[in-house]
Design an enzyme around this catalytic site. Structure first.
Site, PDB file in Angstrom:
ATOM      1  N   GLY A  60      -5.559   4.463  -3.928  1.00  0.00           N
ATOM      2  CA  GLY A  60      -4.819   5.720  -3.857  1.00  0.00           C
ATOM      3  C   GLY A  60      -3.610   5.692  -2.948  1.00  0.00           C
ATOM      4  N   CYS A 101       2.488   3.348 -10.269  1.00  0.00           N
ATOM      5  CA  CYS A 101       1.097   3.310  -9.825  1.00  0.00           C
ATOM      6  C   CYS A 101       0.207   4.128 -10.757  1.00  0.00           C
ATOM      7  CB  CYS A 101       0.994   3.865  -8.410  1.00  0.00           C
ATOM      8  SG  CYS A 101      -0.686   3.954  -7.791  1.00  0.00           S
ATOM      9  N   SER A 114       2.551   0.005  -0.302  1.00  0.00           N
ATOM     10  CA  SER A 114       3.411   1.153  -0.581  1.00  0.00           C
ATOM     11  C   SER A 114       3.189   2.273   0.436  1.00  0.00           C
ATOM     12  CB  SER A 114       3.143   1.692  -1.985  1.00  0.00           C
ATOM     13  OG  SER A 114       3.459   0.732  -2.964  1.00  0.00           O
ATOM     14  N   ILE A 155       4.395  -7.180 -13.305  1.00  0.00           N
ATOM     15  CA  ILE A 155       4.127  -5.790 -13.641  1.00  0.00           C
ATOM     16  C   ILE A 155       3.209  -5.184 -12.584  1.00  0.00           C
ATOM     17  CG2 ILE A 155       4.378  -6.009 -16.150  1.00  0.00           C
ATOM     18  CD1 ILE A 155       1.301  -6.474 -16.274  1.00  0.00           C
TER      19      ILE A 155
END
Length: 305
Positions: free
Chosen positions: A70, A127, A44, A190
């Site tokens: 993170g 997230c 991401s 998921i």
């Protein structure tokens, strides 16, 4: 036998690299493609560069890992250059960009800037870390989720939009239906569970620098399967199944539950990138032995029995 075409992507097999594992650099993604993955989801990224959390960011647990990386990423400009380097493999191995942001505008801006270099987008609205913009707060709210997805689908017309959902809700089908109404082309089910915690038994200190992290790996597979199974009956768009797939038997369960495509993440840490070719070979052998001519014949099988 494993060849399929979904969301305009022609695939040699239904196994994708999941976001967050080996999806940072063009060289690592190319390695995964060469190892036999049918497609790739990048790690991401968003507009601005993000260093993520300091180490330690991953700790093993029984049946998986807890991670709190993170969403470390180089920002959209640097990521764009990495994506350009993958143009030559996209005919055989489609590339999906996982993107995140802290507003509708950020999600849409990132998509606009990179849409020429990818085959689809996966919107990370789920997230379980604080550095992910709204984080899972988006994916837990059907209205917030709808607004984010609608903003992107209204602006990006020629690239499929997939939305990755959190399991940390009472009814995932409510969120899935909202996403479909907003114009999404597919779902990923998921994201990691949690957040969870590990404590060092000698010192009493939390092991991860950020204390809490998302739980992933084989231990979450039953929950992921349930989410895929329930959502298959609630929407009419394709589902990527992800969560603890480590062999062809796990892959079969997700396909039976209603997933059209699959993603593999944590198991790569244990088995290496060759897991893609191994599962593909075993899955194809199973289909042949049981009289199936194409993998599409078993998608949703559990719902027809």
């Amino acid at each position: 036998m494993l060849e399929t075409e979904i969301l305009g992507m022609k695939l040699s097999n239904p196994l994708f690299l999941a976001a967050g594992i080996l999806g940072t650099t063009a060289s690592s993604m190319r390695m995964v493609a060469n190892a036999g993955a049918g497609g790739i989801v990048t790690k991401s990224f968003s507009i601005e560069a993000n260093d993520g959390y300091e180490n330690p960011t991953i700790v093993k647990i029984e049946g998986g890992v807890i991670n709190s990386v993170g969403l470390a990423s180089p920002g959209v400009e640097a990521k764009k250059e990495e994506l350009k380097e993958l143009n030559d493999i996209r005919d055989k191995t489609p590339v999906i960009a996982s993107i995140y942001g802290n507003s509708e505008e950020v999600f849409t801006d990132v998509a606009r800037q990179t849409k020429d270099y990818v085959d689809a987008f996966e919107l990370n609205v789920s997230c379980p870390h604080a550095q992910c913009g709204y984080g899972s707060n988006i994916g837990e709210d059907p209205d917030l989720t709808y607004n984010i997805v609608k903003s992107v689908t209204s602006s990006i017309k020629d690239v499929p939009i997939i939305v990755k959902l959190t399991p940390n809700v009472l009814d995932i089908t409510e969120i899935a239906i909202s996403v479909q109404k907003a114009g999404a082309d597919g779902l990923t089910l998921i994201n990691s569970l949690g957040p969870g915690l590990r404590i060092d038994y000698k010192t009493g200190h939390p092991i991860l620098n950020n204390k809490f992290g998302g739980i992933a790996g084989p231990m979450i597979k039953p929950i992921a399967l349930k989410c895929v199974y329930q959502t298959y009956d609630a929407v009419d768009i394709p589902i990527f199944g992800v969560g603890g797939i480590k062999d062809y038997k796990d892959a079969l369960e997700f396909l039976y539950a209603g997933a059209s495509l699959l993603q593999i993440g944590t198991s790569i840490m244990y088995e290496g990138p060759q897991i893609f070719s191994k599962i593909s070979q075993d899955l194809e052998a199973f289909l042949e032995e049981n009289g199936y001519s194409n993998v599409s014949e078993i998608i949703g099988l559990s719902h027809r029995l």
